[in-house]
Design a protein around this motif. Structure first.
Motif, mmCIF file in Angstrom:
data_model
loop_
_atom_site.group_PDB
_atom_site.id
_atom_site.type_symbol
_atom_site.label_atom_id
_atom_site.label_comp_id
_atom_site.label_asym_id
_atom_site.label_seq_id
_atom_site.Cartn_x
_atom_site.Cartn_y
_atom_site.Cartn_z
ATOM 1 N N ARG A 293 0.922 -0.928 -0.159
ATOM 2 C CA ARG A 293 0.013 0.232 -0.056
ATOM 3 C C ARG A 293 0.756 1.461 0.088
ATOM 4 O O ARG A 293 0.613 2.186 -0.421
ATOM 5 C CB ARG A 293 -0.988 0.032 1.195
ATOM 6 C CG ARG A 293 -2.319 -0.905 1.150
ATOM 7 C CD ARG A 293 -3.255 -0.613 2.207
ATOM 8 N NE ARG A 293 -4.327 -1.866 1.886
ATOM 9 C CZ ARG A 293 -4.316 -3.077 2.584
ATOM 10 N NH1 ARG A 293 -3.387 -3.281 3.421
ATOM 11 N NH2 ARG A 293 -5.313 -3.749 2.366
ATOM 12 N N GLY B 222 -2.501 -7.096 -0.823
ATOM 13 C CA GLY B 222 -2.619 -5.793 -0.581
ATOM 14 C C GLY B 222 -2.437 -4.604 -1.528
ATOM 15 O O GLY B 222 -2.760 -3.633 -1.837
ATOM 16 N N SER C 159 -15.147 -7.007 2.461
ATOM 17 C CA SER C 159 -14.083 -6.337 3.800
ATOM 18 C C SER C 159 -14.698 -4.850 3.260
ATOM 19 O O SER C 159 -14.674 -4.176 2.252
ATOM 20 C CB SER C 159 -12.795 -6.257 3.041
ATOM 21 O OG SER C 159 -12.060 -5.515 3.721
ATOM 22 N N ASP D 33 -9.973 -1.215 3.549
ATOM 23 C CA ASP D 33 -8.524 -1.886 3.853
ATOM 24 C C ASP D 33 -8.043 -2.275 4.976
ATOM 25 O O ASP D 33 -8.138 -1.668 5.795
ATOM 26 C CB ASP D 33 -7.413 -0.982 2.943
ATOM 27 C CG ASP D 33 -7.820 -0.825 1.655
ATOM 28 O OD1 ASP D 33 -8.621 -1.376 1.022
ATOM 29 O OD2 ASP D 33 -7.093 0.036 0.996
ATOM 30 N N ARG D 34 -7.875 -3.592 5.174
ATOM 31 C CA ARG D 34 -7.320 -4.178 6.232
ATOM 32 C C ARG D 34 -6.296 -5.404 6.340
ATOM 33 O O ARG D 34 -6.604 -6.236 5.621
ATOM 34 C CB ARG D 34 -8.506 -4.585 7.147
ATOM 35 C CG ARG D 34 -8.169 -5.281 8.514
ATOM 36 C CD ARG D 34 -9.262 -5.523 9.364
ATOM 37 N NE ARG D 34 -9.155 -5.843 10.709
ATOM 38 C CZ ARG D 34 -9.237 -7.321 11.064
ATOM 39 N NH1 ARG D 34 -8.947 -7.999 10.156
ATOM 40 N NH2 ARG D 34 -8.653 -7.369 12.425
ATOM 41 N N GLU E 146 -4.351 -7.744 4.500
ATOM 42 C CA GLU E 146 -4.302 -8.112 2.883
ATOM 43 C C GLU E 146 -5.485 -8.169 2.492
ATOM 44 O O GLU E 146 -5.616 -8.326 0.977
ATOM 45 C CB GLU E 146 -3.588 -9.778 2.804
ATOM 46 C CG GLU E 146 -4.571 -10.579 3.224
ATOM 47 C CD GLU E 146 -4.309 -11.032 4.559
ATOM 48 O OE1 GLU E 146 -4.483 -12.286 4.974
ATOM 49 O OE2 GLU E 146 -3.890 -10.272 5.580
ATOM 50 N N TRP E 147 -6.581 -7.777 3.212
ATOM 51 C CA TRP E 147 -7.897 -7.589 2.544
ATOM 52 C C TRP E 147 -7.971 -6.086 1.959
ATOM 53 O O TRP E 147 -7.558 -5.244 2.662
ATOM 54 C CB TRP E 147 -9.119 -7.700 3.411
ATOM 55 C CG TRP E 147 -8.580 -9.067 4.265
ATOM 56 C CD1 TRP E 147 -8.535 -9.395 5.519
ATOM 57 C CD2 TRP E 147 -9.035 -10.387 3.650
ATOM 58 N NE1 TRP E 147 -8.350 -10.370 5.856
ATOM 59 C CE2 TRP E 147 -8.785 -11.365 4.770
ATOM 60 C CE3 TRP E 147 -9.111 -10.837 2.467
ATOM 61 C CZ2 TRP E 147 -8.639 -12.664 4.480
ATOM 62 C CZ3 TRP E 147 -9.328 -12.375 2.334
ATOM 63 C CH2 TRP E 147 -8.937 -13.102 3.363
ATOM 64 N N THR E 148 -8.691 -5.961 0.791
ATOM 65 C CA THR E 148 -8.878 -4.391 0.257
ATOM 66 C C THR E 148 -10.462 -4.247 0.223
ATOM 67 O O THR E 148 -11.212 -5.363 0.139
ATOM 68 C CB THR E 148 -8.353 -4.394 -1.355
ATOM 69 O OG1 THR E 148 -8.856 -5.621 -1.766
ATOM 70 C CG2 THR E 148 -6.578 -4.498 -1.247
ATOM 71 N N ALA E 149 -10.837 -3.263 0.253
ATOM 72 C CA ALA E 149 -12.019 -2.881 0.463
ATOM 73 C C ALA E 149 -12.943 -3.375 -0.685
ATOM 74 O O ALA E 149 -12.332 -3.288 -2.043
ATOM 75 C CB ALA E 149 -12.328 -1.205 0.510
ATOM 76 N N SER F 118 -13.778 -9.876 -0.969
ATOM 77 C CA SER F 118 -12.611 -10.354 -0.354
ATOM 78 C C SER F 118 -11.773 -11.608 -1.286
ATOM 79 O O SER F 118 -10.929 -11.647 -1.063
ATOM 80 C CB SER F 118 -12.775 -10.929 1.242
ATOM 81 O OG SER F 118 -13.511 -12.061 1.163
#
Length: 510
Positions: free
Chosen positions: A114, A145, A477, A480-481, A483-486, A489
């Motif tokens: 990121r 990511g 998701s 963004d958290r 390895e998850w992106t908004a 998933s």
């Protein structure tokens, strides 16, 4: 009307290994070093001292000024532009790895990705201090990511960093670990991309075309049933769910056979729910409930993505992937509450909720698998019930298993992959809820919704060791958290591949 055309999408970063330290490699736009928490303040990893000397910048002082702690995913940015001794580097990133677990390195990889979007290249020694399997986790995190999807006339808003060089890596097995990680991360990327494509393009036929394309590239045999073939062979559940749509349903079959396999090699069957859009049918969802329903085929996407990567992870067993794909729409040909449908093989279901459609298509595919494919193990994956999200929240999927050995394998794969699941109970006392007064089963038992959905499906597993993964809880998701992106998933393929790519996926089962 012409079919919409998906714009060209961005690609994940490329990766390379080097035994040299970052300052010895040259040509990088970014250098990145690991940061570990210490009793007397954060500690910097390999190459940081040499970089500090070369740049004339005290990187430890920069950490202190930023009040950095080295916690997982924390990134401290140190600009160094204008220093000719630094070659092409314009910024140094100091990336926290926390307690340096495999999970920490996966998250550190995502944080680095990121922080380096729209960059050409980054050289990093973060993976040099990784534990066993940590280098691979770092790569998977950096790939996922980086994920992005767009449908803008002007092109993507941002792009992943083009190249990541893993510096100071001397492990003899690193090449193999990197290749496996790229396969795992690529499967997660593909699953996420399939789930993100809007439903005005992603019809059941389109999804089948994607399966054919990636399957053939991976050396798989692929077969697709169209509406007429589904009717001829008695797939009543798939036909009923897809009957209201202008886009007819499909059943996708993908076959993987390991190199050198004999007839004695056991078969695993994966079944993934492929509802390309879910209005709820005549029991229509409220508008806000439809906003994410383009990704109701996430189970099918996970199966397609996992199947395409099986050879890359040296899966030792035969695997057949089945994706019943349909659009649950509203029209004069829609299935109605109270209808009775006949599944493949003859079992009947009373449809008392048209929004409980996923189990109807899964049931057909599972019945076909048990009857025609002689599986040693059967696993279905689906975004099946809102009740699972009520039970487990946002980040953990639920699973059910009728065999203890299979449950152990699922737990182990979850721990290895970072796709977390929690075992749920198959409560026998609830069986009466899935009974119908006029048919063999009722698709809308209500109450304990995730459990009763699993009990409904269990009837189609026969006496085969079976697991049901319901990840409606983890399918989306909100931001963004790690390895998850908004957005969608893409949950599932890493879990499946960690299991099927292990040395003995059927240990304790067969």
């Amino acid at each position: 009307m012409a079919n919409p055309q998906l714009p060209t999408q961005v690609s994940p970063p490329e990766f390379a290994l080097s035994p040299a330290l970052p300052h010895q490699i040259g040509g990088a736009e970014v250098w990145a070093f690991p940061v570990l928490p210490g009793d007397d303040g954060p500690l910097l990893g390999p190459g940081a001292d040499e970089a500090s000397e070369l740049l004339g910048t005290d990187l430890l002082a920069a950490l202190e000024a930023a009040r950095a702690t080295g916690r997982t995913g924390e990134v401290t940015t140190v600009p160094v532009a204008g220093l000719p001794s630094a070659d092409d580097v314009s910024v140094v990133l100091l990336v926290g790895v926390g307690e340096a677990s495999v999970t920490d390195f996966r998250r550190a990889g995502a944080a680095l990705a990121r922080a380096t979007k729209d960059r050409v290249s980054v050289v990093t020694s973060v993976a040099a201090i990784a534990p066993e399997d940590g280098l691979g986790a770092f790569v998977v995190g950096a790939m996922l990511g980086s994920f992005a999807f767009h449908w803008r006339s002007t092109g993507p808003r941002e792009r992943p960093v083009a190249r990541i060089v893993l510096a100071d890596v001397t492990d003899d097995g690193a090449d193999d670990e990197l290749a496996r990680a790229i396969a795992l991360g690529g499967a997660g990327w593909r699953s996420r991309a399939l789930a993100t494509v809007p439903a005005n393009l992603k019809t059941p036929a389109w999804l089948a075309e994607q399966a054919v394309e990636v399957g053939e590239a991976a050396g798989l045999e692929v077969r697709v049933w169209d509406t007429d073939q589904l009717a001829e062979e008695g797939f009543g559940g798939i036909l009923a769910v897809g009957g209201a749509s202008a886009h007819g349903p499909r059943l996708i079959r993908m076959d993987y056979t390991p190199r050198g396999a004999t007839k004695k090699v056991p078969t695993v069957v994966l079944v993934g729910k492929g509802i390309t859009f879910d209005t709820g049918g005549l029991d229509i969802k409220p508008s806000e409930g439809m906003l994410t329903m383009k990704r109701d085929m996430s189970g099918g996407g996970a199966v397609i993505a996992a199947m395409a990567a099986l050879r890359d992870v040296d899966c030792p067993v035969r695997v057949i992937g089945l994706v019943p794909a349909a659009e649950n729409a509203v029209s004069g040909t829609a299935m109605r509450p109270g209808d009775v449908i006949t599944h493949f093989g003859g079992r009947t279901s009373e449809v008392n909720n048209t929004d409980a459609e996923g189990r109807l298509v899964l049931a057909d595919a599972m019945a076909y698998a048990v009857s025609e494919l002689a599986p040693t193990v059967l696993v279905d994956v689906a975004t099946l019930t809102g009740a699972m999200k009520v039970s487990l929240g946002q980040w953990t999927g639920g699973y059910f298993a009728n065999h203890e050995g299979l449950a152990v394998q699922v737990e182990s794969a979850a721990a290895a992959s970072g796709e977390n699941v929690w075992r749920m109970p198959l409560v026998e006392d609830y069986e009466e809820r899935v009974a119908s007064k006029i048919a063999d089963g009722d698709n809308a038992a209500g109450g304990a919704g995730a459990i009763t959905a699993a009990l409904f499906l269990q009837h189609f597993a026969g006496d085969v060791p079976w697991a049901h993964v319901d990840f409606a809880s983890a399918a989306e998701s909100p931001a963004d958290r790690h390895e998850w992106t908004a957005g969608p998933s893409g949950f599932g393929p890493r879990l499946l591949l960690a299991w099927l790519g292990s040395e003995d996926p059927l240990a304790g089962i067969a």
